[in-house]
Design a protein around this motif. Structure first.
Motif, PDB file in Angstrom:
ATOM      1  N   UNK A 111       0.813  -1.213   0.000  1.00  0.00           N
ATOM      2  CA  UNK A 111       0.000   0.000   0.000  1.00  0.00           C
ATOM      3  C   UNK A 111       0.849   1.267   0.000  1.00  0.00           C
ATOM      4  N   UNK A 112       2.104   1.150   0.367  1.00  0.00           N
ATOM      5  CA  UNK A 112       2.990   2.324   0.416  1.00  0.00           C
ATOM      6  C   UNK A 112       3.532   2.600  -0.983  1.00  0.00           C
ATOM      7  N   UNK A 113       2.676   3.161  -1.841  1.00  0.00           N
ATOM      8  CA  UNK A 113       3.010   3.310  -3.247  1.00  0.00           C
ATOM      9  C   UNK A 113       4.172   4.277  -3.491  1.00  0.00           C
ATOM     10  N   UNK A 114       4.497   5.130  -2.525  1.00  0.00           N
ATOM     11  CA  UNK A 114       5.639   6.025  -2.691  1.00  0.00           C
ATOM     12  C   UNK A 114       6.945   5.234  -2.796  1.00  0.00           C
ATOM     13  N   UNK A 115       6.959   3.998  -2.289  1.00  0.00           N
ATOM     14  CA  UNK A 115       8.161   3.178  -2.402  1.00  0.00           C
ATOM     15  C   UNK A 115       8.529   2.919  -3.858  1.00  0.00           C
ATOM     16  N   UNK A 116       7.528   2.935  -4.743  1.00  0.00           N
ATOM     17  CA  UNK A 116       7.804   2.721  -6.160  1.00  0.00           C
ATOM     18  C   UNK A 116       8.613   3.854  -6.762  1.00  0.00           C
ATOM     19  N   UNK A 117       8.591   5.046  -6.135  1.00  0.00           N
ATOM     20  CA  UNK A 117       9.332   6.195  -6.656  1.00  0.00           C
ATOM     21  C   UNK A 117      10.655   6.405  -5.919  1.00  0.00           C
ATOM     22  N   UNK A 118      11.004   5.513  -4.994  1.00  0.00           N
ATOM     23  CA  UNK A 118      12.139   5.759  -4.099  1.00  0.00           C
ATOM     24  C   UNK A 118      13.429   5.971  -4.882  1.00  0.00           C
ATOM     25  N   UNK A 119      14.053   7.148  -4.666  1.00  0.00           N
ATOM     26  CA  UNK A 119      15.379   7.416  -5.220  1.00  0.00           C
ATOM     27  C   UNK A 119      16.441   6.745  -4.367  1.00  0.00           C
ATOM     28  N   UNK A 120      16.198   6.696  -3.089  1.00  0.00           N
ATOM     29  CA  UNK A 120      17.068   6.035  -2.126  1.00  0.00           C
ATOM     30  C   UNK A 120      16.264   5.742  -0.876  1.00  0.00           C
ATOM     31  N   UNK A 121      16.811   4.921   0.015  1.00  0.00           N
ATOM     32  CA  UNK A 121      16.096   4.515   1.226  1.00  0.00           C
ATOM     33  C   UNK A 121      16.995   4.749   2.428  1.00  0.00           C
ATOM     34  N   UNK A 122      16.402   5.277   3.493  1.00  0.00           N
ATOM     35  CA  UNK A 122      17.074   5.325   4.786  1.00  0.00           C
ATOM     36  C   UNK A 122      16.547   4.153   5.607  1.00  0.00           C
ATOM     37  N   UNK A 123      17.417   3.178   5.832  1.00  0.00           N
ATOM     38  CA  UNK A 123      17.049   1.999   6.611  1.00  0.00           C
ATOM     39  C   UNK A 123      17.424   2.243   8.058  1.00  0.00           C
ATOM     40  N   UNK A 124      16.431   2.351   8.931  1.00  0.00           N
ATOM     41  CA  UNK A 124      16.655   2.632  10.349  1.00  0.00           C
ATOM     42  C   UNK A 124      16.821   1.306  11.086  1.00  0.00           C
ATOM     43  N   UNK A 125      17.958   1.154  11.747  1.00  0.00           N
ATOM     44  CA  UNK A 125      18.274  -0.084  12.462  1.00  0.00           C
ATOM     45  C   UNK A 125      18.278   0.202  13.962  1.00  0.00           C
ATOM     46  N   UNK A 126      17.293  -0.357  14.638  1.00  0.00           N
ATOM     47  CA  UNK A 126      17.268  -0.318  16.098  1.00  0.00           C
ATOM     48  C   UNK A 126      17.879  -1.635  16.575  1.00  0.00           C
ATOM     49  N   UNK A 127      19.189  -1.604  16.836  1.00  0.00           N
ATOM     50  CA  UNK A 127      19.893  -2.841  17.181  1.00  0.00           C
ATOM     51  C   UNK A 127      19.334  -3.480  18.438  1.00  0.00           C
ATOM     52  N   UNK A 128      18.828  -2.666  19.361  1.00  0.00           N
ATOM     53  CA  UNK A 128      18.304  -3.203  20.619  1.00  0.00           C
ATOM     54  C   UNK A 128      17.002  -3.969  20.414  1.00  0.00           C
ATOM     55  N   UNK A 129      16.392  -3.849  19.218  1.00  0.00           N
ATOM     56  CA  UNK A 129      15.150  -4.571  18.948  1.00  0.00           C
ATOM     57  C   UNK A 129      15.406  -5.997  18.484  1.00  0.00           C
TER      58      UNK A 129
END
Length: 526
Positions: free
Chosen positions: A358-376
């Motif tokens: 449903x997150x159709x903006x992902x289809x236009x993604x120029x780049x992605x910020x992947x957030x890593x919560x290591x404690x999770x």
């Protein structure tokens, strides 16, 4: 009969011809000239098409069609003026009187000889007037033909100008990589041309571009002059999405749009990281290295509200929108400009494949910020002992580990875009201020990817390197970059991931990143 065909008759015909030909030509040209302009200044002209007949609230450009209607009606008026002068004045009065033995003024001849002379003169006047009208008709036709050719050349030049303006604008957009997209939830669709509203009457112009309503400008139904192209200033008008009718940022087509989703689990620190990134970009702006401004008033208000939250209790409220509105910033360095779309979806939308799609903006993604919560990550928490476990709980770790979030995102990104291998990913480990306090884990160093492997997240690192085109890693403390006690150095560090993604689009910021890294290393040695 010989006398009739002799010199006097011919002289009469010639005299009348020389008299009538200039008069007829003048009548034709003067009447045509008067009819080419408005019939009565300030009064609506019934010859003009009403605005809106072609679906746009604007007047047709004069050269498109109206000029030919005016030439046609004016030519007919000129021809009727000649016909009226010939039939009513020369034939209906002068020739009629002469043929009835009367002088042109109407008085009767005194004797039979005079009346005979007048009759013969009437024949000469009739022939001369007919020759004058015929000559005028031929000359008038030649003049009209020359006028039509001239107008055709001008109209063709204006039509070519309109087509060239369209082509140049389109080529400029393609050369700069500008592809307009709607930033609003539920839409996110490509925009070929926004709908522009007239500043005076608010009328919607859905096709405000060079064409039949104007090559460079058009006239709205209310009389307002509107630019039809970007070089002429069209982007100064308020644009709306043609699909959802939401208001778009001004100058949407002036810069390439860079779409950057911030992806991570619930409570992984996405919203705080967004605030820290924006604060870092504005810190670069204060240094004079970048020019950063909000694209809309709503963006400024949204950040102001977020800053107040962070200044209050130090935490950002959880994102609740199922589909986010893009947070928009204009970022410029020199003559290069980018319109940055930052998407901050709530973490729950990434928990299953259906909501990710449903997150159709992902289809236009120029780049992605992947957030890593290591404690999770369950394996990381299992290594914590002593006081480290309570510290980790106080940091509000995400209920889902980053590896599970990545696995779902990578699969759906490939399905949505088909170009995952060309999408750069900035991987950001958040909550570094807490990680630095833990004795059960090594302290994050300059190689964050190696640090992730050392704490058991090697599969995540290898998956990112394998699935995406380019990947870089950072560890950021959003707490140190936001709030009342924000540190400018931490702010600029928080902005490095988004600056790196902007550099992948051609924005010349690599030297800034290199200088910041060198400065950080120098501070560490001291």
């Amino acid at each position: 009969m010989t006398y009739l065909l002799g010199g006097p008759f011919q002289l009469c015909v010639l005299a009348v011809f020389l008299r009538t030909a200039p008069e007829f030509l003048w009548r034709a040209l003067s009447t045509t000239g008067r009819c080419l302009g408005p019939w009565q200044p300030g009064v609506p002209d019934p010859r003009l098409e009403r605005p809106g007949t072609a679906g746009e609230p604007a007047h047709f450009s004069y050269w498109f069609r109206q000029v030919w209607k005016d030439i046609g009606s004016a030519s007919r008026s000129g021809a009727r003026a000649v016909e009226h002068t010939l039939t009513k004045e020369w034939y209906g009065r002068i020739t009629r009187n002469l043929l009835h033995g009367r002088r042109p003024g109407g008085s009767r001849g005194v004797n039979g000889f005079t009346r005979c002379v007048l009759w013969l003169t009437g024949l000469g006047v009739a022939v001369g007037a007919a020759l004058g009208a015929a000559c005028t008709a031929g000359l008038f036709a030649v003049i009209l033909l020359m006028l039509a050719l001239l107008v055709a050349v001008v109209c063709a030049a204006l039509a070519a100008t309109a087509l060239a303006a369209r082509a140049v604008e389109r080529a400029g957009l393609l050369a700069r990589g500008v592809r307009m997209k709607c930033p609003y939830p539920g839409c996110y669709r490509p925009i070929a041309l926004p709908v522009y509203h007239c500043p005076d009457c608010g009328a919607s112009h859905a096709r405000l571009r060079p064409g039949r309503f104007g090559a460079l400008w058009r006239i709205c139904a209310c009389g307002r002059k509107l630019a039809t192209s970007l070089p002429a200033g069209r982007d100064a008008l308020t644009g709306h999405c043609p699909h959802c009718d939401e208001r778009l940022p001004r100058k949407l087509a002036a810069a390439r749009i860079v779409h950057v989703p911030i992806v991570g689990g619930t409570s992984s620190g996405k919203t705080m990281l967004l605030a820290a990134m924006v604060a870092g970009l504005r810190s670069w702006d204060r240094r004079g290295s970048l020019e950063v401004e909000f694209a809309t008033v709503e963006d400024a208000r949204e950040l102001d509200a977020l800053d107040r939250q962070l200044a209050g209790d130090g935490f950002a409220y959880a994102t609740t929108a199922r589909q986010p509105r893009a947070f928009m910033l204009r970022v410029s360095r020199g003559r290069r400009r980018r319109l940055l779309y930052l998407y901050d979806p709530m973490g729950e939308t990434l928990r299953d494949a259906k909501t990710v799609r449903e997150q159709q903006y992902l289809a236009h993604a120029t780049g992605v910020v992947m957030v890593v919560d290591a404690l999770a990550e369950p394996g990381v928490r299992a290594r914590l002992g002593g006081d480290d476990a309570p510290r980790a709980v106080s940091a509000r770790p995400s209920p889902e580990g980053p590896t599970a979030t990545y696995d779902r995102l990578a699969g759906e990104m490939q399905a949505l875009t088909g170009r995952r291998r060309r999408t750069p990913v900035a991987t950001v480990v958040t909550k570094r201020d807490v990680l630095d306090q833990l004795v059960s884990l090594p302290v994050p160093g300059p190689r964050i990817d190696s640090w992730l492997e050392s704490i058991g997240l090697g599969n995540l690192v290898r998956g990112l390197d394998h699935s995406f085109g380019r990947t870089r890693y950072w560890a950021v403390s959003a707490h140190a970059a936001t709030g009342a006690d924000a540190q400018s150095g931490e702010q600029r560090r928080a902005a490095e991931p988004v600056l790196w993604l902007l550099s992948q689009t051609g924005l010349p910021v690599r030297k800034l990143l290199a200088a910041e890294v060198a400065e950080a290393r120098g501070a560490g040695k001291r």
